[in-house]
Design a protein around this motif. Structure first.
Motif, PDB file in Angstrom:
ATOM      1  N   LYS A 244      55.013 -13.626  36.860  1.00 64.04           N
ATOM      2  CA  LYS A 244      55.911 -14.199  37.925  1.00 64.04           C
ATOM      3  C   LYS A 244      55.832 -15.587  38.194  1.00 64.04           C
ATOM      4  O   LYS A 244      56.842 -16.469  38.571  1.00 64.04           O
ATOM      5  CB  LYS A 244      55.555 -13.228  39.196  1.00 64.04           C
ATOM      6  N   ASP A 245      54.522 -16.108  38.144  1.00 59.28           N
ATOM      7  CA  ASP A 245      54.386 -17.463  38.488  1.00 59.28           C
ATOM      8  C   ASP A 245      55.072 -18.622  37.500  1.00 59.28           C
ATOM      9  O   ASP A 245      55.768 -19.492  37.809  1.00 59.28           O
ATOM     10  CB  ASP A 245      53.079 -17.967  38.481  1.00 59.28           C
ATOM     11  N   THR A 246      54.812 -18.113  36.248  1.00 55.64           N
ATOM     12  CA  THR A 246      55.413 -18.936  35.094  1.00 55.64           C
ATOM     13  C   THR A 246      56.898 -18.835  35.206  1.00 55.64           C
ATOM     14  O   THR A 246      57.724 -19.950  34.934  1.00 55.64           O
ATOM     15  CB  THR A 246      55.168 -18.259  33.559  1.00 55.64           C
ATOM     16  N   GLY A 247      57.629 -17.607  35.587  1.00 58.91           N
ATOM     17  CA  GLY A 247      58.950 -17.482  35.566  1.00 58.91           C
ATOM     18  C   GLY A 247      59.623 -18.213  36.785  1.00 58.91           C
ATOM     19  O   GLY A 247      60.691 -18.823  36.628  1.00 58.91           O
ATOM     20  N   ILE A 248      58.907 -18.346  37.681  1.00 58.00           N
ATOM     21  CA  ILE A 248      59.272 -19.251  38.960  1.00 58.00           C
ATOM     22  C   ILE A 248      59.294 -20.496  38.531  1.00 58.00           C
ATOM     23  O   ILE A 248      60.352 -21.465  38.969  1.00 58.00           O
ATOM     24  CB  ILE A 248      58.360 -19.026  40.124  1.00 58.00           C
ATOM     25  N   TYR A 249      58.304 -21.184  37.721  1.00 55.85           N
ATOM     26  CA  TYR A 249      58.227 -22.718  37.601  1.00 55.85           C
ATOM     27  C   TYR A 249      59.468 -22.942  36.514  1.00 55.85           C
ATOM     28  O   TYR A 249      59.995 -24.118  36.408  1.00 55.85           O
ATOM     29  CB  TYR A 249      56.753 -22.768  36.780  1.00 55.85           C
ATOM     30  N   ILE A 250      59.566 -21.968  35.580  1.00 52.64           N
ATOM     31  CA  ILE A 250      60.593 -22.324  34.626  1.00 52.64           C
ATOM     32  C   ILE A 250      61.930 -22.359  35.265  1.00 52.64           C
ATOM     33  O   ILE A 250      62.634 -23.090  35.040  1.00 52.64           O
ATOM     34  CB  ILE A 250      60.572 -21.199  33.454  1.00 52.64           C
ATOM     35  N   ILE A 251      62.237 -21.476  36.249  1.00 50.81           N
ATOM     36  CA  ILE A 251      63.529 -21.573  36.877  1.00 50.81           C
ATOM     37  C   ILE A 251      63.757 -22.637  37.906  1.00 50.81           C
ATOM     38  O   ILE A 251      64.618 -23.379  38.039  1.00 50.81           O
ATOM     39  CB  ILE A 251      63.557 -20.197  37.972  1.00 50.81           C
ATOM     40  N   LEU A 252      62.609 -23.188  38.433  1.00 52.80           N
ATOM     41  CA  LEU A 252      62.616 -24.516  39.124  1.00 52.80           C
ATOM     42  C   LEU A 252      62.886 -25.705  38.365  1.00 52.80           C
ATOM     43  O   LEU A 252      63.703 -26.461  38.702  1.00 52.80           O
ATOM     44  CB  LEU A 252      61.082 -24.691  39.914  1.00 52.80           C
ATOM     45  N   VAL A 253      62.362 -25.828  37.285  1.00 51.72           N
ATOM     46  CA  VAL A 253      62.568 -26.811  36.087  1.00 51.72           C
ATOM     47  C   VAL A 253      64.227 -26.814  35.699  1.00 51.72           C
ATOM     48  O   VAL A 253      64.996 -27.746  35.839  1.00 51.72           O
ATOM     49  CB  VAL A 253      61.919 -26.869  35.166  1.00 51.72           C
ATOM     50  N   ALA A 254      64.626 -25.391  35.714  1.00 46.61           N
ATOM     51  CA  ALA A 254      66.061 -25.373  35.353  1.00 46.61           C
ATOM     52  C   ALA A 254      67.088 -25.808  36.452  1.00 46.61           C
ATOM     53  O   ALA A 254      68.004 -26.278  36.242  1.00 46.61           O
ATOM     54  CB  ALA A 254      66.376 -23.824  34.975  1.00 46.61           C
ATOM     55  N   MET A 255      66.549 -25.599  37.733  1.00 47.85           N
ATOM     56  CA  MET A 255      67.367 -25.908  38.859  1.00 47.85           C
ATOM     57  C   MET A 255      67.310 -27.629  38.836  1.00 47.85           C
ATOM     58  O   MET A 255      68.405 -28.157  39.291  1.00 47.85           O
ATOM     59  CB  MET A 255      66.637 -25.578  40.126  1.00 47.85           C
ATOM     60  N   VAL A 256      66.238 -28.322  38.637  1.00 43.49           N
ATOM     61  CA  VAL A 256      66.354 -29.817  38.626  1.00 43.49           C
ATOM     62  C   VAL A 256      67.301 -30.087  37.587  1.00 43.49           C
ATOM     63  O   VAL A 256      68.087 -31.156  37.789  1.00 43.49           O
ATOM     64  CB  VAL A 256      64.933 -30.057  38.145  1.00 43.49           C
ATOM     65  N   VAL A 257      67.372 -29.437  36.470  1.00 47.99           N
ATOM     66  CA  VAL A 257      68.409 -29.901  35.289  1.00 47.99           C
ATOM     67  C   VAL A 257      69.788 -29.757  36.038  1.00 47.99           C
ATOM     68  O   VAL A 257      70.590 -30.427  35.825  1.00 47.99           O
ATOM     69  CB  VAL A 257      68.153 -28.861  33.915  1.00 47.99           C
ATOM     70  N   LYS A 258      69.902 -28.545  36.814  1.00 42.17           N
ATOM     71  CA  LYS A 258      71.260 -28.122  37.298  1.00 42.17           C
ATOM     72  C   LYS A 258      71.735 -29.301  38.223  1.00 42.17           C
ATOM     73  O   LYS A 258      72.819 -29.591  38.357  1.00 42.17           O
ATOM     74  CB  LYS A 258      71.355 -26.705  37.613  1.00 42.17           C
ATOM     75  N   PHE A 259      70.837 -29.743  38.978  1.00 38.45           N
ATOM     76  CA  PHE A 259      71.003 -30.643  40.073  1.00 38.45           C
ATOM     77  C   PHE A 259      71.392 -32.014  39.601  1.00 38.45           C
ATOM     78  O   PHE A 259      72.193 -32.765  40.006  1.00 38.45           O
ATOM     79  CB  PHE A 259      69.650 -30.901  41.288  1.00 38.45           C
ATOM     80  N   SER A 260      70.834 -32.142  38.441  1.00 42.26           N
ATOM     81  CA  SER A 260      71.161 -33.521  37.770  1.00 42.26           C
ATOM     82  C   SER A 260      72.398 -33.447  37.333  1.00 42.26           C
ATOM     83  O   SER A 260      73.182 -34.562  37.307  1.00 42.26           O
ATOM     84  CB  SER A 260      70.215 -33.955  36.575  1.00 42.26           C
ATOM     85  N   GLU A 261      72.953 -32.224  36.617  1.00 38.26           N
ATOM     86  CA  GLU A 261      74.276 -32.201  36.092  1.00 38.26           C
ATOM     87  C   GLU A 261      75.169 -32.325  37.273  1.00 38.26           C
ATOM     88  O   GLU A 261      76.357 -32.726  37.243  1.00 38.26           O
ATOM     89  CB  GLU A 261      74.280 -30.673  35.462  1.00 38.26           C
ATOM     90  N   ALA A 262      74.792 -31.487  38.513  1.00 35.39           N
ATOM     91  CA  ALA A 262      75.731 -31.658  39.641  1.00 35.39           C
ATOM     92  C   ALA A 262      75.841 -32.967  40.150  1.00 35.39           C
ATOM     93  O   ALA A 262      76.879 -33.433  40.587  1.00 35.39           O
ATOM     94  CB  ALA A 262      75.458 -30.637  40.671  1.00 35.39           C
TER      95      ALA A 262
END
Length: 55
Positions: A30-48
């Motif tokens: 769960k912790d690793t999954g949350i960290y990976i999703i948070l990094v993906a969200m940073v990528v999405k924010f940069s695209e937005a």
């Protein structure tokens, strides 16, 4: 590279990161999954931000 190409690549990276994060999250890491999703969200924010500011 034009902005549309960069945005498309950032979207692909986001989608792959979100799927990998969900796989990790639901397989017990769960912790690793949350960290990976948070990094993906940073990528999405940069695209937005590229989309909003039309850089």
């Amino acid at each position: 590279m034009n902005t549309l190409t960069i945005r498309n690549w950032l979207n692909i990276i986001f989608m792959v990161g979100a799927v990998v994060g969900l796989i990790f999250y639901f397989t017990g890491h769960k912790d690793t999954g949350i960290y990976i999703i948070l990094v993906a969200m940073v990528v999405k924010f940069s695209e937005a931000s590229l989309r909003m500011f039309k850089i």
